[in-house]
Structure formats: C-alpha cells, structure tokens
Design an enzyme around this catalytic site. Sequence first.
Site, mmCIF file in Angstrom:
data_model
loop_
_atom_site.group_PDB
_atom_site.id
_atom_site.type_symbol
_atom_site.label_atom_id
_atom_site.label_comp_id
_atom_site.label_asym_id
_atom_site.label_seq_id
_atom_site.Cartn_x
_atom_site.Cartn_y
_atom_site.Cartn_z
ATOM 1 N N PHE A 134 -0.014 29.417 -2.091
ATOM 2 C CA PHE A 134 -0.338 28.009 -1.873
ATOM 3 C C PHE A 134 0.226 27.606 -0.505
ATOM 4 C CE2 PHE A 134 0.353 23.423 -2.644
ATOM 5 C CZ PHE A 134 -0.907 23.093 -3.087
ATOM 6 N N ASP A 147 7.145 30.701 -8.084
ATOM 7 C CA ASP A 147 6.531 29.375 -8.210
ATOM 8 C C ASP A 147 5.638 29.416 -9.448
ATOM 9 O OD1 ASP A 147 4.937 27.102 -8.082
ATOM 10 O OD2 ASP A 147 4.999 27.046 -5.886
ATOM 11 N N TYR A 176 3.030 18.027 -13.024
ATOM 12 C CA TYR A 176 1.773 17.280 -13.249
ATOM 13 C C TYR A 176 0.563 18.151 -13.536
ATOM 14 C CZ TYR A 176 1.603 18.370 -8.223
ATOM 15 O OH TYR A 176 1.637 19.015 -7.016
ATOM 16 N N LYS A 177 0.736 19.469 -13.544
ATOM 17 C CA LYS A 177 -0.407 20.352 -13.847
ATOM 18 C C LYS A 177 -0.457 20.567 -15.358
ATOM 19 C CE LYS A 177 -0.582 22.061 -9.169
ATOM 20 N NZ LYS A 177 -0.008 22.981 -8.191
ATOM 21 N N ARG A 198 -13.425 26.124 -8.811
ATOM 22 C CA ARG A 198 -12.296 26.436 -9.680
ATOM 23 C C ARG A 198 -12.418 25.646 -10.977
ATOM 24 N NH1 ARG A 198 -6.054 25.193 -8.020
ATOM 25 N NH2 ARG A 198 -6.801 23.080 -8.305
HETATM 26 C C1 LIG Z 1 0.309 22.516 -6.910
HETATM 27 C C2 LIG Z 1 1.217 23.464 -6.236
HETATM 28 C C3 LIG Z 1 2.302 23.004 -5.489
HETATM 29 C C4 LIG Z 1 2.463 21.534 -5.259
HETATM 30 O O1 LIG Z 1 3.621 21.195 -4.602
HETATM 31 P P1 LIG Z 1 3.994 19.648 -4.436
HETATM 32 O O2 LIG Z 1 5.256 19.665 -3.713
HETATM 33 O O3 LIG Z 1 4.064 19.065 -5.811
HETATM 34 O O4 LIG Z 1 2.889 18.977 -3.686
HETATM 35 C C5 LIG Z 1 3.183 23.932 -4.959
HETATM 36 N N1 LIG Z 1 2.987 25.260 -5.155
HETATM 37 C C6 LIG Z 1 1.925 25.735 -5.855
HETATM 38 C C7 LIG Z 1 1.755 27.195 -6.051
HETATM 39 C C8 LIG Z 1 1.010 24.853 -6.404
HETATM 40 O O5 LIG Z 1 -0.046 25.298 -7.070
#
Ligand SMILES: *Cc1c(COP(=O)(O)O)cnc(C)c1O
Length: 418
Positions: free
Chosen positions: A132, A203, A228-229, A377
């Site tokens: 990401f 992560d 939030y996911k 997706r």
């Molecule tokens: C969604 C996501 C994030 C989001 O990070 P934020 O700091 O909440 O914006 C980080 N890493 C991964 C792998 C994600 O999928």
Amino acid sequence: MTKRFDGALRLADFEALDATDSLAPQREKFVLPKDVIYLDGNSLGPMPSSVPERINQVLFDEWAQGLVRSWNSADWVGAPLRLGQKIAPLIGARDSEVAICDSTSINLFKTLTAAIALRPDRQTVVTEKDNFPSDLYIAQSAGARAQVDVEAIDNLSELDRHLSTGAVAAVVFSHVNYRTGARYDLGDITARVHDAGALMIWDLAHSAGVMPLHLSESGVDFAVGCGYKFLNGGPGAPSFVYVSEKWLGKSLQPLTGWFGHRDPFSFDPTYQPSETIQQWLCGTPAILSYAPLEESLDQLGAIDLQAIREKSIGLTEAFMALVEQRCPHLGLTLITPRDESERGSQVSYTHPDAYALIQALIDRGVIGDFRAPDVMRFGFSPLVVRYIDVWNAVEHLLQVYSDDAWRDPRYLNRSRVT
Ligand SMILES: *Cc1c(COP(=O)(O)O)cnc(C)c1O
C-alpha cells in the site's frame, strides 16, 4: 469445510447456502441501504445498528452532562487500552500487547522507527513494491531519518537474498495485498525473518476481523491495522498497534507525546516512557471515534472467527467460480490467488475499462471499487454479504457489459476518491 463450486452453478444452490449459513443472522445487526449489494467492506465496513445510540450516549450523557469528569467517570482515558484488549483476541495477541490510537500510517511510522533502532548495526529495511503506497511512503521517511536503505522488493525470492546478507533490520509487509487480495503465510515469513536476525512488522489492514490471526504464537514483533475496514469501526476509525511482549519496555517509539509518558498527569517536564503498551500512544485519544469502533468490537468479539473465515472463503470462491462460468467474454483477468490459503477476503480483476465498469456497477447498486491503474476490486464482508448477493452481483456485471452501460461518457470522469 468450505463448499466447492463445481459443475453448472444455479441460483438455487446459492439460496440453499444462505439458508444454512450460521452467520446469516449477523446481517440484521447492521444498517444497510436498500437495493445495495455492498462489496466494499474492505475499504469501509458497514455500520453496526447499535452505533447511533452509543454515539448519542457519548455526546449527551458523557460529553454534555459529564463534561471533563467523563475522562474518569466514563473511562475515556482508558479507551485506547480497553479497546486494545478487545482487538487482542481477534489478532491472537495478549491483552497487554495492543493499543488503539492514531492512524495505521502513524502507527507504522512508530513501529518501524522503533524496530530499526532495535537493530542498530543493520542498514536495510525490506518492504514490497506492491505494498500500500502509504506504507511505502512511511518506510521511505522512517528509513531516511534512521539513515538506512529501504529496499522495495518484487517477490519473495528477493526477500531471501536480502535476508542472507545479514544487513536487514526489519521487514514490513502487508499480510493481504490491498490490490490483488493475495495473502502471505504470516507464520512462515515471520520465522524466516527471525532466522536472519531481523524484526517483522505486519500490516493487517486487510486481514484483521475477517480471519483468525496468531501474532503472539508466531512471535511477530510489531503489527498495525485499520479500524475502519473489516473491523467496521467507521470512517477514519482509530488504528491498532501491536507490540510483542518481548519489546514492551525495551523499545522506544519516536512520537513522544504525553500520553506515552509513564505518568502523564505528573506533568513531568522530562519525558519518561511508559514500560507498557501505553507508551505507543502519543496525544489525547479522539473519543468520538472510539465509540463506533467499540460497538463493532463488542459485536465481533462474540462471533467465531473461523466461521467468518470459512464464509469468506465460500463467498470469494463462489464469486470467482461464477465469473469464470458466466463471464468468459468480458475480458476480465483474475489477479487473486485461486488457492484459498493464499488469499484474503477480496477478489480482484484487471480490465482495460475497470474504472468505467465499476462506476456503472455502482450506479446499479453494486458497490465495489477501482484501484489504479486497472483493478476492479470486490470485498466480501462475511457478516453482511449473502450468497444471493454474489449471484446478483454477477448478474449486474453481465448486464452492465451486455447493454454497454459502462460506455456512458460520465464514467470517464474520476472522482477524488476512487
Ligand atoms: C487501508 C490501508 C492503510 C490505511 O492507512 P491510514 O493511515 O488509515 O490511511 C494502510 N495500510 C494498508 C495496507 C491499507 O490497506
């Protein structure tokens, strides 16, 4: 175990799966729009029905009436660790190892900086090119500050090559890839990294809440993940940070705000780090954002994660099988592993017109998302998605394609959030 999808698939099979689904009653515990098939719970989970009442209670009882007293009387001050204890069983951690605070990006900065400092004689951090982007950006800046090299690799064979040099301080991977949905073997990779004397940071943005995880058992050093996911904590919900017991009191995170001090209300002019997971907090917790996440965690805590994982495999398997059978003419290329042990809870395809197709689907009430440059997706939240939704989503996909709805020029304009 999970049902296989062989032979010609029929609507009746999907209805039968819903009829015997032990998780089916969970859907009632969420507020969902009518006529929407929601396949984006991996981007923003749906809202538990109990959230509005809980927020009202925080607003009207705890804030308006309790005022500043609520830091103690409503235990606002305890929220980061209290919620951490509720996440701990979901990720296979000890209660003492998890806190909720800040965002995933910020927690990654803290953990990576701490990990690098624990291996002062090593010069390299390894991450993956396809990680990401925020994780890559954070790795780049944490690496630059600590004056170590950041290597973004293409595949696992490169990991072994780097590990064999003895120069790797830490490895930062996403357990489930946000774009392809491919999942690593967390235990195996952690062991390989440890064998080379390096530290492992995972992560878990796309795995927490949708499958059992075993962080403590696997000896994972640090982990971060989204609220939030699949944890359904609401837009921008605070993130979680996991620090292995072996590093508590022995590592230092760089954002030394007063909430990480061993006694914040001593108003000591000199920072003295807490020796517990408390040290990983920085400043005052955003209490209004904790309330929906806590509701969701209480709900998830009562559900068997293995049942969630099995339904997740069933839904993703059903979707892939149906697209294979019914949509061979659409030009979709599957980029998610067909082997269930190698994927998370999403299915992704590439297509040259991915953005327009997704927009046309969203207009028909089938909400998936687009990830640049060409990925469609579809995420499957097992608590709300039914097998019948899988069937209907594929019907819509066929129709969007066959009536050329996706060629509408308005689908060429990209919104700020895709
Ligand atoms: C969604 C996501 C994030 C989001 O990070 P934020 O700091 O909440 O914006 C980080 N890493 C991964 C792998 C994600 O999928």
